[in-house]
Design a protein around this motif. Structure first.
Motif, PDB file in Angstrom:
ATOM      1  N   THR A 123       0.823  -1.208   0.000  1.00 52.52           N
ATOM      2  CA  THR A 123       0.000   0.000   0.000  1.00 52.52           C
ATOM      3  C   THR A 123       0.860   1.262   0.000  1.00 52.52           C
ATOM      4  O   THR A 123       0.602   2.207  -0.764  1.00 52.52           O
ATOM      5  CB  THR A 123      -0.951  -0.006   1.217  1.00 52.52           C
ATOM      6  OG1 THR A 123      -1.726  -1.213   1.187  1.00 52.52           O
ATOM      7  CG2 THR A 123      -1.885   1.190   1.192  1.00 52.52           C
ATOM      8  N   ILE A 124       1.889   1.276   0.847  1.00 56.97           N
ATOM      9  CA  ILE A 124       2.791   2.427   0.888  1.00 56.97           C
ATOM     10  C   ILE A 124       3.518   2.561  -0.450  1.00 56.97           C
ATOM     11  O   ILE A 124       3.687   3.661  -0.973  1.00 56.97           O
ATOM     12  CB  ILE A 124       3.800   2.295   2.053  1.00 56.97           C
ATOM     13  CG1 ILE A 124       3.067   2.350   3.392  1.00 56.97           C
ATOM     14  CG2 ILE A 124       4.862   3.387   1.979  1.00 56.97           C
ATOM     15  CD1 ILE A 124       3.931   1.939   4.579  1.00 56.97           C
ATOM     16  N   GLY A 125       3.920   1.423  -1.021  1.00 56.60           N
ATOM     17  CA  GLY A 125       4.594   1.436  -2.322  1.00 56.60           C
ATOM     18  C   GLY A 125       3.716   2.017  -3.409  1.00 56.60           C
ATOM     19  O   GLY A 125       4.165   2.813  -4.244  1.00 56.60           O
ATOM     20  N   ALA A 126       2.434   1.633  -3.419  1.00 57.25           N
ATOM     21  CA  ALA A 126       1.506   2.173  -4.418  1.00 57.25           C
ATOM     22  C   ALA A 126       1.383   3.683  -4.265  1.00 57.25           C
ATOM     23  O   ALA A 126       1.358   4.428  -5.261  1.00 57.25           O
ATOM     24  CB  ALA A 126       0.136   1.502  -4.272  1.00 57.25           C
ATOM     25  N   MET A 127       1.334   4.141  -3.015  1.00 54.82           N
ATOM     26  CA  MET A 127       1.216   5.582  -2.776  1.00 54.82           C
ATOM     27  C   MET A 127       2.464   6.320  -3.279  1.00 54.82           C
ATOM     28  O   MET A 127       2.357   7.336  -3.959  1.00 54.82           O
ATOM     29  CB  MET A 127       1.019   5.861  -1.282  1.00 54.82           C
ATOM     30  CG  MET A 127       0.912   7.343  -0.962  1.00 54.82           C
ATOM     31  SD  MET A 127       0.890   7.683   0.803  1.00 54.82           S
ATOM     32  CE  MET A 127       2.563   7.229   1.261  1.00 54.82           C
ATOM     33  N   PHE A 128       3.645   5.787  -2.971  1.00 53.93           N
ATOM     34  CA  PHE A 128       4.861   6.471  -3.395  1.00 53.93           C
ATOM     35  C   PHE A 128       5.078   6.386  -4.909  1.00 53.93           C
ATOM     36  O   PHE A 128       5.592   7.326  -5.511  1.00 53.93           O
ATOM     37  CB  PHE A 128       6.085   5.959  -2.628  1.00 53.93           C
ATOM     38  CG  PHE A 128       6.303   6.705  -1.344  1.00 53.93           C
ATOM     39  CD1 PHE A 128       6.819   7.991  -1.330  1.00 53.93           C
ATOM     40  CD2 PHE A 128       5.964   6.124  -0.127  1.00 53.93           C
ATOM     41  CE1 PHE A 128       7.009   8.693  -0.155  1.00 53.93           C
ATOM     42  CE2 PHE A 128       6.153   6.819   1.064  1.00 53.93           C
ATOM     43  CZ  PHE A 128       6.677   8.102   1.050  1.00 53.93           C
ATOM     44  N   ARG A 129       4.665   5.291  -5.533  1.00 49.82           N
ATOM     45  CA  ARG A 129       4.770   5.218  -6.999  1.00 49.82           C
ATOM     46  C   ARG A 129       3.868   6.272  -7.643  1.00 49.82           C
ATOM     47  O   ARG A 129       4.226   6.907  -8.626  1.00 49.82           O
ATOM     48  CB  ARG A 129       4.449   3.809  -7.502  1.00 49.82           C
ATOM     49  CG  ARG A 129       5.572   2.814  -7.236  1.00 49.82           C
ATOM     50  CD  ARG A 129       5.330   1.470  -7.905  1.00 49.82           C
ATOM     51  NE  ARG A 129       4.108   0.813  -7.463  1.00 49.82           N
ATOM     52  CZ  ARG A 129       3.994   0.095  -6.343  1.00 49.82           C
ATOM     53  NH1 ARG A 129       5.046  -0.071  -5.554  1.00 49.82           N
ATOM     54  NH2 ARG A 129       2.853  -0.477  -6.033  1.00 49.82           N
ATOM     55  N   TRP A 130       2.677   6.462  -7.059  1.00 46.90           N
ATOM     56  CA  TRP A 130       1.786   7.511  -7.551  1.00 46.90           C
ATOM     57  C   TRP A 130       2.431   8.881  -7.352  1.00 46.90           C
ATOM     58  O   TRP A 130       2.429   9.711  -8.264  1.00 46.90           O
ATOM     59  CB  TRP A 130       0.439   7.446  -6.828  1.00 46.90           C
ATOM     60  CG  TRP A 130      -0.492   8.552  -7.215  1.00 46.90           C
ATOM     61  CD1 TRP A 130      -1.298   8.605  -8.317  1.00 46.90           C
ATOM     62  CD2 TRP A 130      -0.682   9.788  -6.514  1.00 46.90           C
ATOM     63  NE1 TRP A 130      -1.983   9.799  -8.333  1.00 46.90           N
ATOM     64  CE2 TRP A 130      -1.621  10.538  -7.237  1.00 46.90           C
ATOM     65  CE3 TRP A 130      -0.155  10.317  -5.349  1.00 46.90           C
ATOM     66  CZ2 TRP A 130      -2.043  11.795  -6.838  1.00 46.90           C
ATOM     67  CZ3 TRP A 130      -0.568  11.570  -4.944  1.00 46.90           C
ATOM     68  CH2 TRP A 130      -1.507  12.299  -5.686  1.00 46.90           C
ATOM     69  N   ALA A 131       2.978   9.114  -6.165  1.00 44.18           N
ATOM     70  CA  ALA A 131       3.622  10.403  -5.871  1.00 44.18           C
ATOM     71  C   ALA A 131       4.787  10.648  -6.833  1.00 44.18           C
ATOM     72  O   ALA A 131       4.988  11.766  -7.301  1.00 44.18           O
ATOM     73  CB  ALA A 131       4.095  10.441  -4.425  1.00 44.18           C
ATOM     74  N   LEU A 132       5.522   9.601  -7.148  1.00 43.63           N
ATOM     75  CA  LEU A 132       6.636   9.717  -8.103  1.00 43.63           C
ATOM     76  C   LEU A 132       6.110  10.095  -9.488  1.00 43.63           C
ATOM     77  O   LEU A 132       6.660  10.969 -10.157  1.00 43.63           O
ATOM     78  CB  LEU A 132       7.406   8.391  -8.150  1.00 43.63           C
ATOM     79  CG  LEU A 132       8.696   8.341  -8.937  1.00 43.63           C
ATOM     80  CD1 LEU A 132       9.730   9.282  -8.344  1.00 43.63           C
ATOM     81  CD2 LEU A 132       9.239   6.918  -8.941  1.00 43.63           C
ATOM     82  N   SER A 133       5.009   9.470  -9.890  1.00 42.80           N
ATOM     83  CA  SER A 133       4.429   9.770 -11.212  1.00 42.80           C
ATOM     84  C   SER A 133       3.861  11.188 -11.287  1.00 42.80           C
ATOM     85  O   SER A 133       3.704  11.726 -12.371  1.00 42.80           O
ATOM     86  CB  SER A 133       3.332   8.760 -11.557  1.00 42.80           C
ATOM     87  OG  SER A 133       2.150   9.027 -10.826  1.00 42.80           O
ATOM     88  N   GLN A 134       3.559  11.766 -10.135  1.00 39.55           N
ATOM     89  CA  GLN A 134       3.018  13.120 -10.077  1.00 39.55           C
ATOM     90  C   GLN A 134       4.109  14.163  -9.785  1.00 39.55           C
ATOM     91  O   GLN A 134       3.792  15.323  -9.514  1.00 39.55           O
ATOM     92  CB  GLN A 134       1.938  13.204  -8.983  1.00 39.55           C
ATOM     93  CG  GLN A 134       0.768  12.268  -9.198  1.00 39.55           C
ATOM     94  CD  GLN A 134      -0.005  12.598 -10.450  1.00 39.55           C
ATOM     95  OE1 GLN A 134      -0.463  13.731 -10.614  1.00 39.55           O
ATOM     96  NE2 GLN A 134      -0.159  11.639 -11.339  1.00 39.55           N
ATOM     97  N   ASP A 135       5.368  13.732  -9.797  1.00 37.13           N
ATOM     98  CA  ASP A 135       6.507  14.617  -9.518  1.00 37.13           C
ATOM     99  C   ASP A 135       6.451  15.234  -8.121  1.00 37.13           C
ATOM    100  O   ASP A 135       6.922  16.349  -7.908  1.00 37.13           O
ATOM    101  CB  ASP A 135       6.632  15.724 -10.574  1.00 37.13           C
ATOM    102  CG  ASP A 135       6.915  15.168 -11.952  1.00 37.13           C
ATOM    103  OD1 ASP A 135       7.685  14.189 -12.036  1.00 37.13           O
ATOM    104  OD2 ASP A 135       6.369  15.689 -12.932  1.00 37.13           O
ATOM    105  N   MET A 136       5.895  14.506  -7.176  1.00 35.01           N
ATOM    106  CA  MET A 136       5.830  14.984  -5.793  1.00 35.01           C
ATOM    107  C   MET A 136       7.037  14.531  -4.981  1.00 35.01           C
ATOM    108  O   MET A 136       7.359  15.136  -3.968  1.00 35.01           O
ATOM    109  CB  MET A 136       4.543  14.498  -5.126  1.00 35.01           C
ATOM    110  CG  MET A 136       3.310  15.079  -5.734  1.00 35.01           C
ATOM    111  SD  MET A 136       1.857  14.368  -4.976  1.00 35.01           S
ATOM    112  CE  MET A 136       0.587  15.186  -5.890  1.00 35.01           C
ATOM    113  N   VAL A 137       7.635  13.427  -5.405  1.00 32.61           N
ATOM    114  CA  VAL A 137       8.865  12.922  -4.798  1.00 32.61           C
ATOM    115  C   VAL A 137       9.811  12.552  -5.938  1.00 32.61           C
ATOM    116  O   VAL A 137       9.374  12.335  -7.066  1.00 32.61           O
ATOM    117  CB  VAL A 137       8.618  11.696  -3.870  1.00 32.61           C
ATOM    118  CG1 VAL A 137       7.762  12.062  -2.667  1.00 32.61           C
ATOM    119  CG2 VAL A 137       7.984  10.548  -4.643  1.00 32.61           C
TER     120      VAL A 137
END
Length: 176
Positions: free
Chosen positions: A64-78
């Motif tokens: 779940t955390i991985g899915a959140m961070f992959r999304w954040a990466l795709s949105q240029d947030m991290v």
């Protein structure tokens, strides 16, 4: 909060579960900016859960955390995904148990005994007859049934894998 609001709520059936799991998993570091979270931080949280003997939950949290961070990466947030490279805690075991003919017969007879209200009884009997999930059966509508071909088409929007499925309606299912 942004991930849950933009990506989860209203889009995924498990939205409340995902939000709750993220809250439980990330409580100690929720006040930190996402870009400051490192792999060692996430590993420490997941290891703590695994050390409590809940390895399967640690694995679900990792996913779940991985899915959140992959999304954040795709949105240029991290700029990096701190879960990348973390080992699986408990991949789980695939379920392959099916009811025996005797178990199906016993359940069918129990349902016929009339100890339950008719709607859940019909749903369970249709589930037994078609192999469909209870949620799929309970959402069935007349437009999904082909009375000439005796088939039920589960639309992609309601199926677990997002693909439509055609199920023949035979034998006992026709009588329900």
């Amino acid at each position: 909060e942004l991930y849950v609001r933009r990506r989860v709520t209203g889009r995924l059936r498990t939205a409340k579960e995902i939000e709750s799991r993220l809250q439980r998993a990330l409580t100690p570091i929720l006040e930190r900016p996402a870009e400051d979270i490192r792999r060692r931080d996430v590993r420490a949280l997941l290891d703590a859960a695994a050390d409590q003997g809940i390895e399967r939950e640690a694995e679900k949290r990792r996913q779940t955390i991985g899915a959140m961070f992959r999304w954040a990466l795709s949105q240029d947030m991290v700029v990096t995904d701190p879960t990348a490279g973390l080992r699986a805690y408990d991949p789980g075991t695939p379920r392959d148990r099916v009811l025996t003919a005797d178990e199906i017969n016993a359940l069918w007879k129990w349902l016929e005994a009339g100890d339950m209200p008719p709607d859940p009884t019909d749903i369970l009997r249709l589930q037994l007859a078609t192999g469909a999930r209870c949620g799929e059966i309970s959402g069935m509508c007349a437009e999904e049934i082909d009375n000439e071909q005796w088939t039920w088409t589960l639309p992609a929007t309601r199926s677990k894998n997002g693909k439509p499925r055609v199920t023949p309606i035979t034998g006992a299912a026709r009588r329900i």
